[in-house]
Design a protein around this motif. Structure first.
Motif, PDB file in Angstrom:
ATOM      1  N   TYR A  97      63.514  31.901 -47.352  1.00  0.00           N
ATOM      2  CA  TYR A  97      62.620  31.452 -48.425  1.00  0.00           C
ATOM      3  C   TYR A  97      62.638  29.930 -48.517  1.00  0.00           C
ATOM      4  CZ  TYR A  97      61.260  30.735 -53.363  1.00  0.00           C
ATOM      5  OH  TYR A  97      60.689  30.304 -54.527  1.00  0.00           O
ATOM      6  N   LEU A  98      63.838  29.346 -48.531  1.00  0.00           N
ATOM      7  CA  LEU A  98      63.970  27.898 -48.675  1.00  0.00           C
ATOM      8  C   LEU A  98      63.524  27.146 -47.425  1.00  0.00           C
ATOM      9  CD1 LEU A  98      67.414  27.809 -50.499  1.00  0.00           C
ATOM     10  CD2 LEU A  98      65.175  27.253 -51.493  1.00  0.00           C
ATOM     11  N   ASN A  99      63.543  27.806 -46.279  1.00  0.00           N
ATOM     12  CA  ASN A  99      63.104  27.161 -45.048  1.00  0.00           C
ATOM     13  C   ASN A  99      61.583  27.140 -44.903  1.00  0.00           C
ATOM     14  OD1 ASN A  99      65.695  26.523 -44.269  1.00  0.00           O
ATOM     15  ND2 ASN A  99      65.936  28.306 -42.959  1.00  0.00           N
ATOM     16  N   GLU A 100      60.895  27.946 -45.692  1.00  0.00           N
ATOM     17  CA  GLU A 100      59.432  27.900 -45.716  1.00  0.00           C
ATOM     18  C   GLU A 100      59.007  26.705 -46.575  1.00  0.00           C
ATOM     19  OE1 GLU A 100      57.023  29.827 -44.277  1.00  0.00           O
ATOM     20  OE2 GLU A 100      58.664  30.721 -43.143  1.00  0.00           O
ATOM     21  N   PRO A 101      57.970  25.993 -46.171  1.00  0.00           N
ATOM     22  CA  PRO A 101      57.537  24.843 -46.973  1.00  0.00           C
ATOM     23  C   PRO A 101      57.256  25.204 -48.438  1.00  0.00           C
ATOM     24  CG  PRO A 101      56.419  24.843 -44.855  1.00  0.00           C
ATOM     25  CD  PRO A 101      57.194  26.140 -44.943  1.00  0.00           C
ATOM     26  N   VAL A 102      56.668  26.367 -48.675  1.00  0.00           N
ATOM     27  CA  VAL A 102      56.365  26.776 -50.047  1.00  0.00           C
ATOM     28  C   VAL A 102      57.659  26.982 -50.834  1.00  0.00           C
ATOM     29  CG1 VAL A 102      55.292  28.542 -51.491  1.00  0.00           C
ATOM     30  CG2 VAL A 102      54.203  27.866 -49.355  1.00  0.00           C
ATOM     31  N   GLY A 103      58.612  27.691 -50.251  1.00  0.00           N
ATOM     32  CA  GLY A 103      59.874  27.962 -50.933  1.00  0.00           C
ATOM     33  C   GLY A 103      60.649  26.695 -51.242  1.00  0.00           C
ATOM     34  N   LEU A 165      73.175  26.922 -51.138  1.00  0.00           N
ATOM     35  CA  LEU A 165      71.944  26.998 -50.349  1.00  0.00           C
ATOM     36  C   LEU A 165      70.841  26.156 -50.982  1.00  0.00           C
ATOM     37  CD1 LEU A 165      72.018  30.822 -49.567  1.00  0.00           C
ATOM     38  CD2 LEU A 165      72.974  28.947 -48.224  1.00  0.00           C
ATOM     39  N   HIS A 166      70.730  26.249 -52.308  1.00  0.00           N
ATOM     40  CA  HIS A 166      69.738  25.422 -52.996  1.00  0.00           C
ATOM     41  C   HIS A 166      70.074  23.937 -52.868  1.00  0.00           C
ATOM     42  CE1 HIS A 166      68.212  29.055 -55.160  1.00  0.00           C
ATOM     43  NE2 HIS A 166      67.093  28.383 -55.000  1.00  0.00           N
ATOM     44  N   THR A 167      71.335  23.601 -53.002  1.00  0.00           N
ATOM     45  CA  THR A 167      71.743  22.201 -52.883  1.00  0.00           C
ATOM     46  C   THR A 167      71.395  21.661 -51.505  1.00  0.00           C
ATOM     47  OG1 THR A 167      73.514  22.507 -54.489  1.00  0.00           O
ATOM     48  CG2 THR A 167      73.700  20.607 -53.024  1.00  0.00           C
ATOM     49  N   PHE A 168      71.673  22.443 -50.470  1.00  0.00           N
ATOM     50  CA  PHE A 168      71.325  22.053 -49.104  1.00  0.00           C
ATOM     51  C   PHE A 168      69.824  21.775 -49.012  1.00  0.00           C
ATOM     52  CE2 PHE A 168      70.082  22.563 -44.763  1.00  0.00           C
ATOM     53  CZ  PHE A 168      71.169  22.169 -44.003  1.00  0.00           C
ATOM     54  N   ALA A 169      69.018  22.692 -49.549  1.00  0.00           N
ATOM     55  CA  ALA A 169      67.562  22.566 -49.459  1.00  0.00           C
ATOM     56  C   ALA A 169      67.026  21.403 -50.289  1.00  0.00           C
ATOM     57  CB  ALA A 169      66.904  23.868 -49.899  1.00  0.00           C
ATOM     58  N   LEU A 170      67.701  21.067 -51.371  1.00  0.00           N
ATOM     59  CA  LEU A 170      67.237  19.976 -52.225  1.00  0.00           C
ATOM     60  C   LEU A 170      67.487  18.608 -51.618  1.00  0.00           C
ATOM     61  CD1 LEU A 170      68.370  21.263 -55.720  1.00  0.00           C
ATOM     62  CD2 LEU A 170      66.042  21.155 -54.823  1.00  0.00           C
ATOM     63  N   TYR A 171      68.588  18.470 -50.882  1.00  0.00           N
ATOM     64  CA  TYR A 171      68.985  17.151 -50.408  1.00  0.00           C
ATOM     65  C   TYR A 171      68.734  16.913 -48.929  1.00  0.00           C
ATOM     66  CZ  TYR A 171      71.128  16.581 -54.943  1.00  0.00           C
ATOM     67  OH  TYR A 171      71.328  16.484 -56.286  1.00  0.00           O
ATOM     68  N   ASP A 173      66.161  17.849 -45.348  1.00  0.00           N
ATOM     69  CA  ASP A 173      64.905  18.400 -44.849  1.00  0.00           C
ATOM     70  C   ASP A 173      65.146  19.402 -43.732  1.00  0.00           C
ATOM     71  OD1 ASP A 173      63.192  17.054 -46.581  1.00  0.00           O
ATOM     72  OD2 ASP A 173      63.195  15.256 -45.329  1.00  0.00           O
ATOM     73  N   ALA A 174      66.369  19.445 -43.209  1.00  0.00           N
ATOM     74  CA  ALA A 174      66.693  20.377 -42.121  1.00  0.00           C
ATOM     75  C   ALA A 174      66.683  21.809 -42.647  1.00  0.00           C
ATOM     76  CB  ALA A 174      68.082  20.047 -41.553  1.00  0.00           C
ATOM     77  N   PRO A 175      66.420  22.769 -41.780  1.00  0.00           N
ATOM     78  CA  PRO A 175      66.474  24.176 -42.199  1.00  0.00           C
ATOM     79  C   PRO A 175      67.901  24.582 -42.582  1.00  0.00           C
ATOM     80  CG  PRO A 175      65.429  23.948 -40.027  1.00  0.00           C
ATOM     81  CD  PRO A 175      65.996  22.617 -40.389  1.00  0.00           C
ATOM     82  N   VAL A 176      67.997  25.496 -43.523  1.00  0.00           N
ATOM     83  CA  VAL A 176      69.294  26.066 -43.875  1.00  0.00           C
ATOM     84  C   VAL A 176      69.683  26.989 -42.718  1.00  0.00           C
ATOM     85  CG1 VAL A 176      70.604  27.407 -45.562  1.00  0.00           C
ATOM     86  CG2 VAL A 176      68.682  25.980 -46.319  1.00  0.00           C
ATOM     87  N   CYS A 181      74.815  30.177 -44.032  1.00  0.00           N
ATOM     88  CA  CYS A 181      74.621  31.296 -44.961  1.00  0.00           C
ATOM     89  C   CYS A 181      75.765  32.295 -44.844  1.00  0.00           C
ATOM     90  CB  CYS A 181      73.307  32.017 -44.673  1.00  0.00           C
ATOM     91  SG  CYS A 181      71.859  30.999 -44.934  1.00  0.00           S
ATOM     92  N   ARG A 182      76.120  32.632 -43.618  1.00  0.00           N
ATOM     93  CA  ARG A 182      77.206  33.599 -43.394  1.00  0.00           C
ATOM     94  C   ARG A 182      78.533  33.052 -43.906  1.00  0.00           C
ATOM     95  NH1 ARG A 182      74.028  34.097 -38.722  1.00  0.00           N
ATOM     96  NH2 ARG A 182      72.989  36.138 -38.643  1.00  0.00           N
ATOM     97  N   ALA A 183      78.782  31.765 -43.703  1.00  0.00           N
ATOM     98  CA  ALA A 183      80.027  31.153 -44.180  1.00  0.00           C
ATOM     99  C   ALA A 183      80.097  31.197 -45.705  1.00  0.00           C
ATOM    100  CB  ALA A 183      80.138  29.709 -43.679  1.00  0.00           C
TER     101      ALA A 183
END
Length: 195
Positions: A97-103, A165-171, A173-176, A181-183
């Motif tokens: 979801y977060l890796n999609e531009p919309v998400g 996961l959200h923090t990664f996506a907020l800061y 631009d690379a895909p999560v 995720c598994r870690a």
């Protein structure tokens, strides 16, 4: 089902509502919450603004429904039969979801302090609560299977899983990354699992 008229076209309510939700999501992507308007949705869809006002109590409710509709399409509660499996699948789905531009745009839009009168903390809380209720089933099933510690609060466990996961996506631009995720899912499982 009631039919509504759009000029010479006749569209069923359910189809019109779906069209409106898609347009609302497009409006949010283009303008964000600060410039979102029912009039903009009406222009995108050709639907009568009165129809939109009759379907939704206001812009806030249309925003919540559009965001919820999209996130439900992208993230459904997994049922792998184990707490670890469910948390891993949920983390992977959230990353998708977060890796999609919309998400990613939605995630960023919902944490930015807005000057908009449309989207305030109540809108953010209502959207989060809707998603939380859907996902908390994972923790109820784990508790029923005896996999969850008795003192675990599902909301805290969910935050432990989703916040990194959200923090990664907020800061970034690379895909999560799926390995990330598994870690995270492994760490959260160890923190909340019984025994």
């Amino acid at each position: 089902m009631t039919l509504i008229g759009l000029g010479s076209d006749v569209v069923e309510d359910a189809v019109a509502r779906e069209k409106a939700l898609d347009a609302a999501l497009a409006e949010l992507q283009q303008w964000g919450v600060d410039r979102f308007s029912i009039q903009g949705v009406a222009l995108r869809t050709g639907l009568d603004p009165d129809f939109l006002h009759a379907q939704w109590d206001g812009e806030q409710q249309l925003i919540i429904d559009a965001l919820s509709s999209y996130s439900q399409m992208m993230i459904t509660p997994p049922d792998t039969g184990s707490l670890h499996g469910d948390l891993t699948e949920l983390a992977l789905a959230l990353a998708g979801y977060l890796n999609e531009p919309v998400g990613r745009r939605i995630a960023r839009m919902l944490v930015i302090d807005s000057k908009s009168l449309v989207v305030d903390s109540d809108t953010r809380i209502a959207f989060y609560a809707t998603r939380r209720e859907v996902i908390e089933v994972i923790f109820r099933r784990a508790a029923d299977r005896g996999e969850l510690r008795d003192d675990v609060k599902p909301i805290v466990a969910l935050q432990l899983l989703t916040s990194p996961l959200h923090t990664f996506a907020l800061y970034r631009d690379a895909p999560v990354d799926p390995a990330y995720c598994r870690a995270v899912a492994d760490l959260v499982t160890r923190a909340i699992a019984a025994g």
